[in-house]
Design a protein around this motif. Structure first.
Motif, PDB file in Angstrom:
ATOM      1  N   ALA A  37      20.436   4.850  17.694  1.00  0.00           N
ATOM      2  CA  ALA A  37      21.518   4.314  16.869  1.00  0.00           C
ATOM      3  C   ALA A  37      22.452   5.461  16.491  1.00  0.00           C
ATOM      4  CB  ALA A  37      20.985   3.641  15.614  1.00  0.00           C
ATOM      5  N   THR A  38      23.695   5.126  16.260  1.00  0.00           N
ATOM      6  CA  THR A  38      24.668   6.107  15.786  1.00  0.00           C
ATOM      7  C   THR A  38      25.456   5.504  14.635  1.00  0.00           C
ATOM      8  OG1 THR A  38      26.332   5.366  17.391  1.00  0.00           O
ATOM      9  CG2 THR A  38      24.922   7.210  18.043  1.00  0.00           C
ATOM     10  N   TYR A  39      25.855   6.356  13.709  1.00  0.00           N
ATOM     11  CA  TYR A  39      26.739   5.922  12.636  1.00  0.00           C
ATOM     12  C   TYR A  39      27.761   7.032  12.412  1.00  0.00           C
ATOM     13  CZ  TYR A  39      24.299   9.133   9.494  1.00  0.00           C
ATOM     14  OH  TYR A  39      23.783  10.262   8.914  1.00  0.00           O
ATOM     15  N   SER A  40      28.905   6.659  11.888  1.00  0.00           N
ATOM     16  CA  SER A  40      29.967   7.632  11.670  1.00  0.00           C
ATOM     17  C   SER A  40      29.750   8.353  10.342  1.00  0.00           C
ATOM     18  CB  SER A  40      31.334   6.931  11.660  1.00  0.00           C
ATOM     19  OG  SER A  40      31.613   6.380  12.931  1.00  0.00           O
ATOM     20  N   VAL A  41      29.593   9.656  10.428  1.00  0.00           N
ATOM     21  CA  VAL A  41      29.471  10.457   9.211  1.00  0.00           C
ATOM     22  C   VAL A  41      30.829  10.475   8.515  1.00  0.00           C
ATOM     23  CG1 VAL A  41      28.992  12.748   8.285  1.00  0.00           C
ATOM     24  CG2 VAL A  41      27.669  11.873  10.230  1.00  0.00           C
ATOM     25  N   ASP A  49      31.137   3.300   5.023  1.00  0.00           N
ATOM     26  CA  ASP A  49      31.015   1.907   5.456  1.00  0.00           C
ATOM     27  C   ASP A  49      29.616   1.676   6.022  1.00  0.00           C
ATOM     28  OD1 ASP A  49      31.234  -0.622   6.457  1.00  0.00           O
ATOM     29  OD2 ASP A  49      32.833  -0.183   7.896  1.00  0.00           O
ATOM     30  N   PHE A  50      28.806   0.896   5.338  1.00  0.00           N
ATOM     31  CA  PHE A  50      27.432   0.652   5.772  1.00  0.00           C
ATOM     32  C   PHE A  50      27.364  -0.066   7.116  1.00  0.00           C
ATOM     33  CE2 PHE A  50      24.446   0.929   1.868  1.00  0.00           C
ATOM     34  CZ  PHE A  50      25.117   2.059   1.425  1.00  0.00           C
ATOM     35  N   SER A  51      28.393  -0.823   7.452  1.00  0.00           N
ATOM     36  CA  SER A  51      28.349  -1.601   8.696  1.00  0.00           C
ATOM     37  C   SER A  51      28.681  -0.765   9.922  1.00  0.00           C
ATOM     38  CB  SER A  51      29.332  -2.779   8.617  1.00  0.00           C
ATOM     39  OG  SER A  51      30.679  -2.311   8.556  1.00  0.00           O
ATOM     40  N   ASN A  52      29.067   0.487   9.694  1.00  0.00           N
ATOM     41  CA  ASN A  52      29.507   1.341  10.786  1.00  0.00           C
ATOM     42  C   ASN A  52      28.326   2.018  11.483  1.00  0.00           C
ATOM     43  OD1 ASN A  52      31.218   2.632  12.522  1.00  0.00           O
ATOM     44  ND2 ASN A  52      32.193   3.916  10.986  1.00  0.00           N
ATOM     45  N   LEU A 164      36.595  20.860  15.336  1.00  0.00           N
ATOM     46  CA  LEU A 164      36.585  19.399  15.471  1.00  0.00           C
ATOM     47  C   LEU A 164      35.170  18.861  15.268  1.00  0.00           C
ATOM     48  CD1 LEU A 164      38.495  17.027  16.263  1.00  0.00           C
ATOM     49  CD2 LEU A 164      37.575  17.240  18.571  1.00  0.00           C
ATOM     50  N   PRO A 165      34.959  17.981  14.288  1.00  0.00           N
ATOM     51  CA  PRO A 165      33.615  17.438  14.048  1.00  0.00           C
ATOM     52  C   PRO A 165      33.207  16.451  15.147  1.00  0.00           C
ATOM     53  CG  PRO A 165      35.070  17.162  12.138  1.00  0.00           C
ATOM     54  CD  PRO A 165      35.923  17.510  13.297  1.00  0.00           C
ATOM     55  N   ALA A 166      31.909  16.259  15.300  1.00  0.00           N
ATOM     56  CA  ALA A 166      31.410  15.265  16.247  1.00  0.00           C
ATOM     57  C   ALA A 166      31.897  13.879  15.828  1.00  0.00           C
ATOM     58  CB  ALA A 166      29.880  15.298  16.282  1.00  0.00           C
ATOM     59  N   GLY A 167      32.292  13.081  16.813  1.00  0.00           N
ATOM     60  CA  GLY A 167      32.771  11.740  16.517  1.00  0.00           C
ATOM     61  C   GLY A 167      34.269  11.663  16.313  1.00  0.00           C
ATOM     62  N   TYR A 168      34.963  12.800  16.428  1.00  0.00           N
ATOM     63  CA  TYR A 168      36.415  12.816  16.268  1.00  0.00           C
ATOM     64  C   TYR A 168      37.058  13.380  17.533  1.00  0.00           C
ATOM     65  CZ  TYR A 168      35.616  11.607  11.442  1.00  0.00           C
ATOM     66  OH  TYR A 168      35.230  10.948  10.303  1.00  0.00           O
ATOM     67  N   LEU A 169      38.330  13.045  17.733  1.00  0.00           N
ATOM     68  CA  LEU A 169      39.021  13.375  18.967  1.00  0.00           C
ATOM     69  C   LEU A 169      40.328  14.094  18.670  1.00  0.00           C
ATOM     70  CD1 LEU A 169      38.783   9.763  20.488  1.00  0.00           C
ATOM     71  CD2 LEU A 169      37.139  11.599  20.854  1.00  0.00           C
ATOM     72  N   ASN A 208      38.587   5.016  16.142  1.00  0.00           N
ATOM     73  CA  ASN A 208      39.460   3.849  16.053  1.00  0.00           C
ATOM     74  C   ASN A 208      40.936   4.215  16.159  1.00  0.00           C
ATOM     75  OD1 ASN A 208      37.323   1.962  15.654  1.00  0.00           O
ATOM     76  ND2 ASN A 208      37.159   2.651  13.533  1.00  0.00           N
ATOM     77  N   GLY A 209      41.208   5.502  16.381  1.00  0.00           N
ATOM     78  CA  GLY A 209      42.594   5.936  16.547  1.00  0.00           C
ATOM     79  C   GLY A 209      43.315   6.277  15.271  1.00  0.00           C
ATOM     80  N   ASN A 210      42.601   6.327  14.154  1.00  0.00           N
ATOM     81  CA  ASN A 210      43.229   6.649  12.870  1.00  0.00           C
ATOM     82  C   ASN A 210      43.433   8.154  12.730  1.00  0.00           C
ATOM     83  OD1 ASN A 210      43.116   3.884  11.899  1.00  0.00           O
ATOM     84  ND2 ASN A 210      40.913   4.204  11.675  1.00  0.00           N
TER      85      ASN A 210
END
Length: 253
Positions: A37-41, A49-52, A164-169, A208-210
């Motif tokens: 499983a992965t979640y966004s830190v 967001d718990f649903s993430n 750049l943190p993991a999970g970001y682009l 998500n491109g934000n």
């Protein structure tokens, strides 16, 4: 008498089937040896967001964040869904549930969350992991200096994001059009033969491109590329093109 014997035999068969049915069903269930499983830190100062939380598309199980807590003032406090995170250590409990026909087994199933094998709470399917919120103040966007190029030059632009943190682009944009993106900290885009000036923008974004921000504002920078479009510049490009000698230019930070 014969009817009674048949009735008793039928009842005995039903009892035996009822007794062994759970065992048969249990044996038919496939053991899940590894679950992921992965979640966004979250970023410090942003809500969690718990649903993430996501699992692989073909996973025979589901996962959900059931609890987030942290240590403060001599005790543990719970974080509610949507609460803003601060700069401290957080613990996340993620509960896994097997789909029909599959089973999770305590002590056997291995849980990997965000690429790290997680500790499992005793007797449960709820592994626990920890995180520090991401600090975007350590992230910087780097772009080439503004440049002037000849008409029809083949131009490639490179931008980087340090820290750049993991999970970001890091991504390159032409206006609202995303040209390229990368999670490696370096992104490049080949514009090709340039006939007009352009202004590209390098941005740090989430999945998500934000566009992300830090204490200095939005994490984005522009690079302006000016093309020489005079009469003689176009004539020069025409003859260079005949011989395959159009300039190839790479713009780096």
């Amino acid at each position: 008498m014969q009817t009674l014997k048949r009735t008793l035999s039928l009842l005995l068969c039903c009892v035996l089937l009822a007794a062994f049915a759970p065992m048969v069903c249990a044996e038919e269930k496939i053991l899940i040896e590894k679950a992921y499983a992965t979640y966004s830190v979250p970023v410090a100062g942003k809500p969690f967001d718990f649903s993430n939380v996501i699992v692989p598309d073909d996973a025979p199980y589901t996962a959900e964040i059931t609890k987030v807590y942290y240590y403060r003032d001599g005790g543990y406090k719970n974080l509610s869904n949507g609460d803003v995170v601060e700069n401290c250590l957080y613990y996340v409990q993620i509960s896994f549930s097997a789909n029909s026909g599959y089973r999770l087994e305590f002590g056997t199933t291995e849980y990997t969350i965000n690429g790290t094998v997680a500790d499992t709470m005793a007797g449960t399917y709820t592994p626990r992991v920890s995180f520090f919120p991401i600090n975007m103040n350590n992230v910087w966007v780097n772009v080439p200096e503004d440049a002037t190029v000849d008409y029809k030059s083949n131009v490639t632009v490179t931008a980087t994001a340090s820290g750049l943190p993991a999970g970001y682009l890091v991504a390159l944009y032409d206006g609202g059009n995303q040209l390229a993106k990368s999670d490696s900290g370096t992104v490049s885009y080949s514009i090709g033969k340039m006939k007009e000036s352009k202004t590209l923008t390098a941005k740090v974004i989430d999945l998500n491109g934000n566009v992300q921000s830090n204490a200095d504002g939005k994490l984005e920078k522009e690079i302006k590329i000016t093309v020489k479009t005079g009469f003689f510049d176009k004539v020069k490009a025409f003859f260079l093109g005949l011989f395959g000698l159009l300039p190839k230019i790479t713009l780096n930070p």
